[in-house]
Design a protein around this motif. Structure first.
Motif, PDB file in Angstrom:
ATOM      1  N   GLN A 158      15.380   5.329  -6.219  1.00 51.13           N
ATOM      2  CA  GLN A 158      16.228   4.147  -6.072  1.00 51.13           C
ATOM      3  C   GLN A 158      15.579   3.127  -5.140  1.00 51.13           C
ATOM      4  O   GLN A 158      14.956   3.484  -4.142  1.00 51.13           O
ATOM      5  CB  GLN A 158      17.593   4.548  -5.523  1.00 51.13           C
ATOM      6  N   SER A 159      15.747   1.852  -5.471  1.00 50.70           N
ATOM      7  CA  SER A 159      15.124   0.781  -4.700  1.00 50.70           C
ATOM      8  C   SER A 159      16.155   0.098  -3.814  1.00 50.70           C
ATOM      9  O   SER A 159      17.258  -0.227  -4.261  1.00 50.70           O
ATOM     10  CB  SER A 159      14.504  -0.257  -5.643  1.00 50.70           C
ATOM     11  N   SER A 160      15.795  -0.116  -2.560  1.00 53.51           N
ATOM     12  CA  SER A 160      16.645  -0.847  -1.628  1.00 53.51           C
ATOM     13  C   SER A 160      15.754  -1.432  -0.544  1.00 53.51           C
ATOM     14  O   SER A 160      14.582  -1.056  -0.408  1.00 53.51           O
ATOM     15  CB  SER A 160      17.716   0.068  -1.006  1.00 53.51           C
ATOM     16  N   PHE A 161      16.324  -2.341   0.236  1.00 50.31           N
ATOM     17  CA  PHE A 161      15.528  -2.991   1.274  1.00 50.31           C
ATOM     18  C   PHE A 161      15.169  -2.023   2.410  1.00 50.31           C
ATOM     19  O   PHE A 161      14.248  -2.285   3.180  1.00 50.31           O
ATOM     20  CB  PHE A 161      16.272  -4.209   1.817  1.00 50.31           C
ATOM     21  N   LYS A 162      15.889  -0.908   2.487  1.00 52.99           N
ATOM     22  CA  LYS A 162      15.540   0.103   3.484  1.00 52.99           C
ATOM     23  C   LYS A 162      14.174   0.722   3.182  1.00 52.99           C
ATOM     24  O   LYS A 162      13.505   1.243   4.081  1.00 52.99           O
ATOM     25  CB  LYS A 162      16.611   1.192   3.515  1.00 52.99           C
ATOM     26  N   ASP A 163      13.775   0.647   1.906  1.00 56.22           N
ATOM     27  CA  ASP A 163      12.494   1.227   1.513  1.00 56.22           C
ATOM     28  C   ASP A 163      11.310   0.450   2.071  1.00 56.22           C
ATOM     29  O   ASP A 163      10.190   0.966   2.090  1.00 56.22           O
ATOM     30  CB  ASP A 163      12.390   1.286  -0.017  1.00 56.22           C
ATOM     31  N   LEU A 164      11.529  -0.794   2.499  1.00 54.19           N
ATOM     32  CA  LEU A 164      10.441  -1.574   3.079  1.00 54.19           C
ATOM     33  C   LEU A 164       9.915  -0.894   4.342  1.00 54.19           C
ATOM     34  O   LEU A 164       8.700  -0.814   4.567  1.00 54.19           O
ATOM     35  CB  LEU A 164      10.922  -2.998   3.408  1.00 54.19           C
ATOM     36  N   LYS A 165      10.830  -0.377   5.158  1.00 54.65           N
ATOM     37  CA  LYS A 165      10.438   0.319   6.382  1.00 54.65           C
ATOM     38  C   LYS A 165       9.723   1.619   6.050  1.00 54.65           C
ATOM     39  O   LYS A 165       8.723   1.977   6.690  1.00 54.65           O
ATOM     40  CB  LYS A 165      11.669   0.590   7.245  1.00 54.65           C
ATOM     41  N   LYS A 166      10.218   2.322   5.028  1.00 54.88           N
ATOM     42  CA  LYS A 166       9.577   3.572   4.616  1.00 54.88           C
ATOM     43  C   LYS A 166       8.173   3.313   4.078  1.00 54.88           C
ATOM     44  O   LYS A 166       7.237   4.066   4.369  1.00 54.88           O
ATOM     45  CB  LYS A 166      10.422   4.253   3.535  1.00 54.88           C
ATOM     46  N   ALA A 167       8.030   2.232   3.294  1.00 54.95           N
ATOM     47  CA  ALA A 167       6.722   1.892   2.748  1.00 54.95           C
ATOM     48  C   ALA A 167       5.738   1.529   3.842  1.00 54.95           C
ATOM     49  O   ALA A 167       4.562   1.893   3.797  1.00 54.95           O
ATOM     50  CB  ALA A 167       6.860   0.735   1.747  1.00 54.95           C
ATOM     51  N   LEU A 168       6.229   0.808   4.853  1.00 53.27           N
ATOM     52  CA  LEU A 168       5.375   0.436   5.981  1.00 53.27           C
ATOM     53  C   LEU A 168       4.909   1.666   6.745  1.00 53.27           C
ATOM     54  O   LEU A 168       3.748   1.776   7.147  1.00 53.27           O
ATOM     55  CB  LEU A 168       6.120  -0.532   6.901  1.00 53.27           C
ATOM     56  N   ALA A 169       5.823   2.626   6.938  1.00 51.60           N
ATOM     57  CA  ALA A 169       5.470   3.857   7.633  1.00 51.60           C
ATOM     58  C   ALA A 169       4.501   4.693   6.797  1.00 51.60           C
ATOM     59  O   ALA A 169       3.562   5.304   7.331  1.00 51.60           O
ATOM     60  CB  ALA A 169       6.726   4.652   7.942  1.00 51.60           C
ATOM     61  N   LEU A 170       4.698   4.719   5.473  1.00 50.10           N
ATOM     62  CA  LEU A 170       3.834   5.494   4.584  1.00 50.10           C
ATOM     63  C   LEU A 170       2.419   4.939   4.556  1.00 50.10           C
ATOM     64  O   LEU A 170       1.447   5.690   4.414  1.00 50.10           O
ATOM     65  CB  LEU A 170       4.427   5.511   3.180  1.00 50.10           C
ATOM     66  N   SER A 171       2.280   3.620   4.685  1.00 50.61           N
ATOM     67  CA  SER A 171       0.955   2.994   4.641  1.00 50.61           C
ATOM     68  C   SER A 171       0.099   3.365   5.847  1.00 50.61           C
ATOM     69  O   SER A 171      -1.129   3.230   5.804  1.00 50.61           O
ATOM     70  CB  SER A 171       1.100   1.475   4.561  1.00 50.61           C
ATOM     71  N   LYS A 172       0.738   3.805   6.912  1.00 44.88           N
ATOM     72  CA  LYS A 172       0.000   4.163   8.126  1.00 44.88           C
ATOM     73  C   LYS A 172      -0.591   5.572   8.041  1.00 44.88           C
ATOM     74  O   LYS A 172      -1.440   5.936   8.852  1.00 44.88           O
ATOM     75  CB  LYS A 172       0.907   4.079   9.356  1.00 44.88           C
ATOM     76  N   LYS A 173      -0.099   6.359   7.062  1.00 47.86           N
ATOM     77  CA  LYS A 173      -0.552   7.733   6.955  1.00 47.86           C
ATOM     78  C   LYS A 173      -1.837   7.822   6.164  1.00 47.86           C
ATOM     79  O   LYS A 173      -2.097   7.037   5.297  1.00 47.86           O
ATOM     80  CB  LYS A 173       0.528   8.606   6.308  1.00 47.86           C
ATOM     81  N   ARG A 230       0.827  -1.210   0.000  1.00 42.31           N
ATOM     82  CA  ARG A 230       0.000   0.000   0.000  1.00 42.31           C
ATOM     83  C   ARG A 230       0.860   1.258   0.000  1.00 42.31           C
ATOM     84  O   ARG A 230       0.544   2.245  -0.661  1.00 42.31           O
ATOM     85  CB  ARG A 230      -0.933  -0.008   1.215  1.00 42.31           C
ATOM     86  N   GLY A 231       1.950   1.227   0.770  1.00 39.94           N
ATOM     87  CA  GLY A 231       2.843   2.380   0.800  1.00 39.94           C
ATOM     88  C   GLY A 231       3.884   2.358  -0.296  1.00 39.94           C
ATOM     89  O   GLY A 231       4.286   3.407  -0.816  1.00 39.94           O
ATOM     90  N   GLY A 232       4.322   1.157  -0.684  1.00 38.12           N
ATOM     91  CA  GLY A 232       5.394   1.031  -1.671  1.00 38.12           C
ATOM     92  C   GLY A 232       5.025   1.516  -3.055  1.00 38.12           C
ATOM     93  O   GLY A 232       5.875   2.050  -3.777  1.00 38.12           O
ATOM     94  N   VAL A 233       3.752   1.335  -3.451  1.00 35.42           N
ATOM     95  CA  VAL A 233       3.357   1.740  -4.810  1.00 35.42           C
ATOM     96  C   VAL A 233       3.371   3.253  -4.971  1.00 35.42           C
ATOM     97  O   VAL A 233       3.307   3.764  -6.100  1.00 35.42           O
ATOM     98  CB  VAL A 233       1.951   1.189  -5.155  1.00 35.42           C
ATOM     99  N   LEU A 234       3.456   3.978  -3.872  1.00 31.66           N
ATOM    100  CA  LEU A 234       3.492   5.441  -3.927  1.00 31.66           C
ATOM    101  C   LEU A 234       4.917   5.984  -3.877  1.00 31.66           C
ATOM    102  O   LEU A 234       5.112   7.199  -3.918  1.00 31.66           O
ATOM    103  CB  LEU A 234       2.687   6.028  -2.765  1.00 31.66           C
ATOM    104  N   MET A 235       5.909   5.097  -3.766  1.00 33.09           N
ATOM    105  CA  MET A 235       7.298   5.521  -3.645  1.00 33.09           C
ATOM    106  C   MET A 235       8.017   5.394  -4.982  1.00 33.09           C
ATOM    107  O   MET A 235       7.821   4.426  -5.714  1.00 33.09           O
ATOM    108  CB  MET A 235       8.018   4.663  -2.584  1.00 33.09           C
ATOM    109  N   TYR A 236       8.851   6.367  -5.275  1.00 38.31           N
ATOM    110  CA  TYR A 236       9.639   6.372  -6.504  1.00 38.31           C
ATOM    111  C   TYR A 236      11.100   6.672  -6.166  1.00 38.31           C
ATOM    112  O   TYR A 236      11.401   7.214  -5.117  1.00 38.31           O
ATOM    113  CB  TYR A 236       9.105   7.413  -7.499  1.00 38.31           C
TER     114      TYR A 236
END
Length: 221
Positions: free
Chosen positions: A206-221, A198-204
């Motif tokens: 460079q891709s890295s595994f650190k983005d998993l945490k960012k995507a999880l945090a973004l999905s809560k907003k 849910r959060g990852g599809v809104l992120m653009y």
């Protein structure tokens, strides 16, 4: 091979939709979670259909050669193949595919370009290859403690438990336990994966595994 081929279809499909900005249009009409599971189920049905057709053609070809000298039918006696083994093969195929497809969809959501897909999915491919090589080793020692233990780990049970069922008389409780662990793992990855997707599809970018945490945090907003 099925998991790698069809699983990569999910990853590249998501990456293409994000790179072309089609994803922004899709999520305005369909929720990301619905979209994620729609992709997984749709490609799973596609894979099952294609493999069933391949097996059907193979079975008909073998049967048409019954009685001929040196025929492949002498080495693959289909009439001796238990129906239960076929059903277990279909069940473990679906469960194994759903497990890995959920993981790949989750990882694919943080990919912005198709070129970055291989880098993100490499750990999952290594898990699949590890299961394959353990199954090859297990064919020589299917009752070893190592193979028995690994056959209950969800990442490896679709191959190892099916191999043990075909070669040994496995107690029903072992098969049930393996399936139960696999189903629980799929549900767990589906819940976490849906939130990350849910959060990852809104992120653009460079891709890295650190983005998993960012995507999880973004999905809560």
């Amino acid at each position: 091979m099925a998991v790698i081929v069809y699983g990569m279809m999910i990853v590249t499909d998501v990456a293409q939709e994000k790179s072309s900005r089609v994803m922004e249009i899709l999520i305005s009409s369909v929720s990301p979670v619905t979209q994620m599971f729609g992709k997984i189920l749709g490609i799973a049905l596609l894979g099952m259909t294609q493999f069933l057709l391949i097996f059907l053609v193979g079975a008909l070809s073998i049967r048409s050669n019954v009685g001929r000298e040196g025929s492949i039918a002498d080495f693959i006696p289909l009439e001796q193949l238990p129906i239960s083994l076929i059903l277990y093969a279909i069940l473990f195929f679906l469960l194994g595919f759903l497990l890995y497809a959920t993981m790949l969809a989750m990882l694919g959501s943080i990919v912005s370009r198709v070129e970055d897909a291989n880098q993100v999915v490499t750990p999952v491919v290594f898990l699949i290859l590890a299961a394959f090589f353990m199954a090859m080793f297990g064919m020589n020692a299917p009752d070893s403690a190592f193979i028995t233990t690994m056959s209950h780990i969800p990442f490896f049970s679709p191959m190892l438990m099916l191999m043990r069922i075909g070669m040994l008389n496995i107690p029903a409780w072992e098969i049930t336990l393996s399936i139960f662990i696999l189903v629980v793992s799929i549900l767990a990855f589906a819940i976490v994966g849906a939130r990350i997707y849910r959060g990852g599809v809104l992120m653009y970018g460079q891709s890295s595994f650190k983005d998993l945490k960012k995507a999880l945090a973004l999905s809560k907003k």
